[in-house]
Scaffold this motif. Structure first.
Motif, PDB file in Angstrom:
ATOM      1  N   GLU A 504       0.867  -1.198   0.000  1.00  0.00           N
ATOM      2  CA  GLU A 504       0.000   0.000   0.000  1.00  0.00           C
ATOM      3  C   GLU A 504       0.889   1.227   0.000  1.00  0.00           C
ATOM      4  O   GLU A 504       1.853   1.308   0.761  1.00  0.00           O
ATOM      5  N   ASN A 563      -4.426   5.031  -2.197  1.00  0.00           N
ATOM      6  CA  ASN A 563      -5.628   5.607  -1.558  1.00  0.00           C
ATOM      7  C   ASN A 563      -6.140   6.797  -2.366  1.00  0.00           C
ATOM      8  O   ASN A 563      -5.365   7.672  -2.759  1.00  0.00           O
ATOM      9  N   GLU A 594      -7.850   2.220  -3.983  1.00  0.00           N
ATOM     10  CA  GLU A 594      -8.544   2.025  -2.691  1.00  0.00           C
ATOM     11  C   GLU A 594      -9.532   3.164  -2.457  1.00  0.00           C
ATOM     12  O   GLU A 594      -9.155   4.339  -2.403  1.00  0.00           O
ATOM     13  N   ASP A 624     -11.685   0.172   1.014  1.00  0.00           N
ATOM     14  CA  ASP A 624     -10.816   0.387   2.179  1.00  0.00           C
ATOM     15  C   ASP A 624     -11.663   0.577   3.439  1.00  0.00           C
ATOM     16  O   ASP A 624     -12.826   0.953   3.366  1.00  0.00           O
ATOM     17  N   LYS A 645     -10.997  -4.548   2.187  1.00  0.00           N
ATOM     18  CA  LYS A 645      -9.941  -4.429   3.205  1.00  0.00           C
ATOM     19  C   LYS A 645     -10.604  -4.256   4.558  1.00  0.00           C
ATOM     20  O   LYS A 645     -11.297  -3.254   4.791  1.00  0.00           O
ATOM     21  N   GLU A 681      -5.976  -5.336   7.426  1.00  0.00           N
ATOM     22  CA  GLU A 681      -4.872  -4.398   7.747  1.00  0.00           C
ATOM     23  C   GLU A 681      -4.790  -4.203   9.251  1.00  0.00           C
ATOM     24  O   GLU A 681      -5.742  -4.479   9.983  1.00  0.00           O
TER      25      GLU A 681
HETATM   26 MG    MG Z   1      -5.726   2.392   2.517  1.00  0.00          MG
END
Ligand code: MG
Ligand code: C2E
Ligand code: MG
Length: 740
Positions: A504, A563, A594, A624, A645, A681
């Motif tokens: 990431e 992101n 994401e 995300d 995620k 995560e």
């Molecule tokens: Mg992220």
């Protein structure tokens, strides 16, 4: 002298005879008209009886003698014809002719007098009664038909001889005349004054308005003239009065008409006023009340706060302003749509209202109690008037926090919404509306920074923090040019092989004075000051170029996750991403975009279109922070997604909370059912790793393996290939602990 006296007396005697004839005129008229010879002879005989008169004769209208008497003592006298004695005179005149008789030599005054009548002497149809009425009527006085003549022969000698007798007669007559004169004078005066006094009375009555009809008065021509004049006045007054009465009636009619009209107008006016008031109230409601919550709006609130502050200053009492902002409301609104957001706001407004007693605030002019208002969006304000001590505001703030902490159910879903509350006190923190609001807002902002769901009193230190933030904004704007931004990479590890499944890309700001600043601190600022687009594009470009280099260097990193902010994810995003990918010549499969749950659930139809565009470009799509938003399963299935995620907040401490464990398991099940790859995560412990691995999560990311690393370090990591071993270790540890 004697002669003159004789002449005078002669004249008076003649006049007397003339008078006598006139007095007997009616007898003459009747007797002549009806040829009443007896009466005619009597008449002439009566005259002839006088010493001075030797003959008396009566003629009809043709001049024919109808009666004649001659004093026998003077029978020799001659009587010349009527034509002769009246030769020099007009028919209407009284004629005196002096002559000496031929036969007797005596001197005579021959007196002839015409006698008039109303009836024509030739008209034979009139009877005696009618004739009498006629000749005695008023009109008879103006008659001008000849009835005939009376003729007297007055002997002058006899007249002279009779003077003495006459004198005596006159003396006797004189007394009579005096008396008659007195009577006549009295009568005359009576006749003159009576009409005059009547006139005076009439004039007075007119002037007093008592006389309104015409009156009649006989009298002199002047009297008649005046009475006519007065009658004209009476007439004009009467007509004026009638006119006035008519005018009055018309006026009262008009007044009535006008009064009705006015009362109708009045009613209309009252109705109009009522309508205007209703409209005014509606306008006021629109202008002053928030349509969603029916609470006073910002305008109403600030106007009333000004008034309250002035009163507080005047009465020297304290006032507290609470500024309330709902935490993460935007995310909920974005996830669930505006309708649900509105329901949530209404419920919050109701709960907040229920916490504040009406007596906490009474607006001065209306007497209405509105302690709470919707200031805008998800912001509310509460004014506490006349607080006894500053802590009272804190007590109310706690009550508000408590009220909102209870879950809210919308569409059968439970939500918990928390507020951040800032408190500013007057006069300590400001005595005018703007200052107080600004300070309450600052305090609220700090409450948010302190971790939300809390309240803060304003303090001047906060201003320092604000100044610092301003500085941060300024510095952030220059960060790109100053090349203070860099990308760090956090590996994502395959739980089975230990291979790097991807990484990431996490943005870092290396501030010249403050060192590394977390994206948590500056991404939101970049969004607020409108540079997130520029920043995000830079990140994408860097990530793509870096990925290209990894590929060229044959480093084992199959993909990079980037992101993307909600503000960056606009209609233009796909085109820009496509450009970057083309420019770098990268395989789009190597990029994972994401997007947070909040972003994709906001306006689902638009999202689907944009996500499809990205899928067509060839990039992969990941949700995300999954679990923190309010995704609907049915929507998720319609999005062209590749990956979920699981948010780190579910992973950290999951083993200490049964709720969190079951949530993680539910998310895993959901991801599997939607055929999505699962990435967890925030993995910090082996337990977390093993739990996730056992439950089918394929890829993990967390400090257990590596923190986000600068390029150089990440490069080294990629070359070391140390994760398969680490996984071996963890697995053997597990085995060992099981054996033990
Ligand atoms: Mg992220
Ligand atoms: P995120 O996308 O959920 O990123 C994961 C965050 O978790 C990162 O924080 C990462 O350092 C942190 N993290 C990873 N493993 C662990 C762990 O084991 N324990 C703990 N406690 N934390 C862990 P970071 O780097 O501070 O980033 C924070 C957030 O900032 C990101 O959350 C992401 O939403 C945002 N962000 C970072 N870089 C960018 C960027 O380039 N663009 C945008 N729009 N947002 C970014
Ligand atoms: Mg995340």
């Amino acid at each position: 002298m004697v002669k003159t006296e004789y002449q005078a007396r002669k004249s008076r005697l003649i006049e007397s005879f003339e008078h006598q004839v006139k007095s007997a005129v009616h007898q003459f008229q009747i007797a002549i008209y009806f040829r009443d010879t007896t009466v005619l002879e009597q008449l002439t005989a009566n005259f002839a009886r006088d010493n001075a008169i030797d003959y008396a004769m009566i003629y009809d209208h043709t001049g024919k003698t109808v009666s004649e008497t001659i004093d026998p003592a003077h029978s020799a006298v001659s009587t010349p014809s009527l034509e002769i004695v009246r030769n020099d005179f007009d028919g209407y005149d009284t004629a005196y002719v002096t002559r000496t008789d031929q036969l007797t030599n005596a001197n005579y005054v021959d007196l002839t007098l015409p006698v008039f009548t109303l009836a024509s002497p030739v008209d034979t149809r009139i009877n005696r009664k009618k004739y009498t009425d006629l000749i005695t009527s008023q009109e008879a006085k103006q008659s001008r038909h000849f009835a005939g003549y009376m003729r007297l022969g007055i002997n002058e000698q006899q007249l002279r001889g009779g003077i003495t007798v006459f004198a005596r007669k006159v003396a006797t007559l004189g007394g009579g005349i005096v008396l008659a004169s007195i009577l006549l004078a009295w009568e005359t005066s009576r006749r003159i004054t009576k009409p005059l006094s009547k006139l005076v009375k009439a004039a007075e009555d007119i002037s007093h308005g008592k006389l309104d009809t015409k009156f009649s008065l006989t009298g002199s021509s002047e009297v008649r003239e005046i009475s006519t004049y007065l009658n004209m006045i009476v007439e004009s007054i009467a007509s004026h009065k009638t006119q006035v009465e008519v005018d009055n009636q018309l006026l009262s009619l008009k007044v009535n008409e006008r009064t009705t009209e006015l009362s109708e107008r009045n009613e209309e006016l009252n109705r109009a006023i009522e309508e205007a008031n209703q409209a005014k109230n509606r306008m006021k409601q629109l202008a002053y009340l928030d349509s969603l919550t029916s609470l006073p709006n910002r305008r109403f609130f600030t106007e009333q706060l000004e008034t309250l502050l002035q009163t507080a200053k005047y009465r020297q009492h304290s006032l507290a302003l609470l500024f309330i902002d709902l935490d993460n409301f935007k995310r909920i609104n974005d996830s669930l749509g505006h309708n649900a957001g509105d329901l949530l706001l209404k419920e919050c407004a109701a709960r907040l209202s229920s916490c504040v007693r009406a007596s906490d605030l009474t607006y001065l002019d209306t007497g209405e109690t509105y302690p709470i208002s919707r200031f805008g969006g998800d912001e509310f304000t509460v004014v506490l008037n006349q607080i006894d001590q500053p802590e009272s505001a804190g007590t109310i703030a706690e009550r508000l926090l408590e009220a909102l902490s209870q879950p809210i159910i919308i569409d059968n879903q439970e939500f918990v919404i928390t507020p951040s509350i800032g408190i500013a006190l007057a006069p300590e923190h400001g005595s005018d509306c703007q200052t107080l609001l600004k300070h309450a807002d600052t305090a609220m902002y700090h409450a948010k920074k302190q971790g939300k769901n809390s309240y803060q009193y304003y303090s001047s230190d906060m201003e320092q923090a604000d100044i610092a933030r301003l500085q941060l904004e300024t510095d952030l704007r220059k960060a790109l040019q100053r090349e203070e931004l860099e990308l760090h990479y956090q590996p994502q590890v395959d739980v089975v092989t230990g291979e790097i499944a991807g990484a990431e890309v996490l943005l870092r700001w290396h501030h010249s004075k403050k060192g590394y600043i977390s994206p948590v601190e500056f991404i939101a600022v970049a969004e607020e000051i409108g540079i997130i687009g520029e920043l995000g594009e830079w990140v994408l470009e860097q990530a793509c170029e870096q990925m290209k280099m990894f590929q060229e260097d044959n480093l084992p990193v199959p993909q990079l996750s980037v992101n993307v902010s909600s503000l960056q994810f606009n209609d233009d995003f796909g085109r820009r991403l496509q450009n970057i990918i083309c420019r770098t010549g990268l395989d789009p499969q190597a990029i994972v975009v994401e997007l947070t749950e909040g972003i994709i659930m906001h306006n689902v139809h638009e999202t689907i279109a944009r996500l499809r565009e990205l899928r067509d470009i060839g990039v992969r799509l990941s949700v995300d922070d999954f679990g923190t938003g309010y995704s609907s399963l049915s929507y998720l299935s319609r999005f062209p997604l590749n990956e979920l995620k699981i948010d780190k907040s579910f992973i950290i401490d999951f083993d200490k909370s049964k709720n969190k464990t079951s949530l993680v398991l539910a998310i895993i099940a959901m991801g599997k059912s939607l055929n999505l790859e699962l990435v967890a995560e925030g993995i910090e412990t082996e337990e977390q790793f093993l739990f996730l691995k056992e439950n089918g999560v394929r890829v993990v990311q967390g400090y257990l393996f590596s923190k986000p690393l600068p390029m150089k370090d990440f490069h080294s990591l990629l070359k070391s290939h140390n994760f398969p071993e680490k996984i071996q270790e963890i697995s053997s540890d597990k085995r060992a602990s099981k054996v033990a």
